[in-house]
Write a protein that holds these residues in place. Structure first.
Motif, PDB file in Angstrom:
ATOM      1  N   UNK A 131       0.841  -1.199   0.000  1.00  0.00           N
ATOM      2  CA  UNK A 131       0.000   0.000   0.000  1.00  0.00           C
ATOM      3  C   UNK A 131       0.879   1.253   0.000  1.00  0.00           C
ATOM      4  N   UNK A 132       1.948   1.243   0.857  1.00  0.00           N
ATOM      5  CA  UNK A 132       2.833   2.407   0.935  1.00  0.00           C
ATOM      6  C   UNK A 132       3.562   2.623  -0.399  1.00  0.00           C
ATOM      7  N   UNK A 133       4.008   1.525  -1.037  1.00  0.00           N
ATOM      8  CA  UNK A 133       4.710   1.651  -2.321  1.00  0.00           C
ATOM      9  C   UNK A 133       3.806   2.218  -3.403  1.00  0.00           C
ATOM     10  N   UNK A 139       2.135   9.231  -5.835  1.00  0.00           N
ATOM     11  CA  UNK A 139       2.555  10.585  -5.491  1.00  0.00           C
ATOM     12  C   UNK A 139       3.735  11.024  -6.343  1.00  0.00           C
ATOM     13  N   UNK A 140       4.728  10.088  -6.551  1.00  0.00           N
ATOM     14  CA  UNK A 140       5.867  10.422  -7.387  1.00  0.00           C
ATOM     15  C   UNK A 140       5.467  10.701  -8.822  1.00  0.00           C
ATOM     16  N   UNK A 141       4.541   9.887  -9.358  1.00  0.00           N
ATOM     17  CA  UNK A 141       4.062  10.121 -10.721  1.00  0.00           C
ATOM     18  C   UNK A 141       3.378  11.474 -10.854  1.00  0.00           C
ATOM     19  N   UNK A 142       2.568  11.824  -9.837  1.00  0.00           N
ATOM     20  CA  UNK A 142       1.881  13.119  -9.878  1.00  0.00           C
ATOM     21  C   UNK A 142       2.896  14.262  -9.841  1.00  0.00           C
ATOM     22  N   UNK A 143       3.895  14.123  -8.920  1.00  0.00           N
ATOM     23  CA  UNK A 143       4.912  15.175  -8.825  1.00  0.00           C
ATOM     24  C   UNK A 143       5.714  15.265 -10.124  1.00  0.00           C
ATOM     25  N   UNK A 144       6.053  14.099 -10.701  1.00  0.00           N
ATOM     26  CA  UNK A 144       6.814  14.089 -11.959  1.00  0.00           C
ATOM     27  C   UNK A 144       6.025  14.764 -13.066  1.00  0.00           C
TER      28      UNK A 144
END
Length: 313
Positions: A131-133, A139-144
């Protein structure tokens, strides 16, 4: 009676003669018999010595056998002790095996219980990590995506600014070159009027410094023009001004030899400042790819050697 006596005498004489012959034969055979007896005695002595040696050997072997029998008794005693020790160890091993079997069984049961508990814990932790991954990836994809969008926007703005700045600088450079051309044209006219008043205008001692300076500036301007866009403001007037100065040059006996993109020959009366590798050229081919200073002739006479850069493969 007489006949009997005669017969007895005859046989007696015969026996006596025979006995004498046997005695003479025995006398002849006595040395041979003595030799045989002597040889037999020697053989008997040799056999006696061998017998004594055999008796000695048998005595030594008897002693050895006695010693071995003693050692055998000791070994039998040791074997009996070892047999008892082995039996004792076997009993101890059997006892320890039973105890170890019991302990191993108990340990296995405890390990199974702990593994089951650990599996349950790992499953829960694995679920939490998944779940954390996933959350981190989202979140990383959104930030990217947001950063990429921002970077593309910034990149577009920067490229636009660079293009605008470059265009502004090129326009300013063109304005400065146009003003420089006006100044050069003015100096050339003054120089021409001054030269007309002198009688040695075409002499070998004429001052060509201004003409050479103008030629260098023309080469620099032409090089800058080749790098500019065609829609730069003020570019066409600059090109017209360069054409006017070149025409003025030609009218006054000056010639700027165009060596750019010509094939280089070592017999040329020019200075090569640098050789540049160029794989796009044919093998062994050399081309004048850059003019640093132009070749200038005055009335067909060389007054400035060209300085060039040559590209070669």
């Amino acid at each position: 009676m007489k006949k009997f006596l005669l017969i007895s005498l005859f046989f007696g004489a015969t026996n006596l003669f025979a006995q004498q012959q046997q005695d003479s034969i025995l006398v002849k055979e006595i040395p041979t018999i003595k030799n045989n007896v002597f040889q037999q005695r020697q053989e008997i002595d040799a056999l006696t010595k061998k017998l004594n040696n055999q008796n000695n050997i048998l005595g030594n072997q008897s002693q050895t056998i006695s010693v071995l029998q003693g050692e055998n008794k000791s070994l039998n005693t040791s074997i009996d002790s070892l047999s008892q020790l082995i039996q004792t160890n076997s009993q101890n091993i059997a006892t320890n095996s039973n105890e170890l079997g019991t302990k191993i069984q108990e340990t296995g049961q405890r390990a199974d219980t702990q593994i089951a508990q650990l599996d349950n814990s790992v499953e829960k932790n694995r679920l939490y990590w998944i779940i954390a991954t996933l959350a981190t990836l989202l979140l990383g994809g959104l930030i990217y995506w947001l950063l990429g969008k921002r970077i593309n926007s910034s990149k577009t703005d920067v490229e636009t600014q660079i293009r605008n700045t470059k265009a502004s600088l090129e326009e300013e450079s063109v304005k400065l070159d146009n003003k420089l051309l006006e100044v050069l044209e003015t100096h050339l006219k003054l120089k021409q009027e001054e030269s007309k008043s002198q009688s040695n205008i075409y002499s070998e001692k004429a001052d060509h410094s201004l003409a050479l300076k103008v030629a260098d500036e023309i080469v620099r301007m032409q090089k800058n023009i080749s790098r500019m866009d065609a829609d730069i403001k003020g570019l066409k007037p600059l090109e017209k001004g360069i054409e006017r100065i070149q025409a003025n040059f030609a009218a006054n006996g000056y010639e700027m030899v165009n060596l750019l993109n010509n094939e280089y020959d070592e017999r040329m009366n020019i200075d090569v400042i640098n050789f540049v590798e160029d794989d796009t050229l044919e093998s062994g081919k050399k081309i004048i790819s850059k003019i640093i200073k132009p070749q200038v002739n005055f009335n067909g006479i060389l007054i400035q050697r060209a300085q060039v850069e040559v590209s070669q493969n």
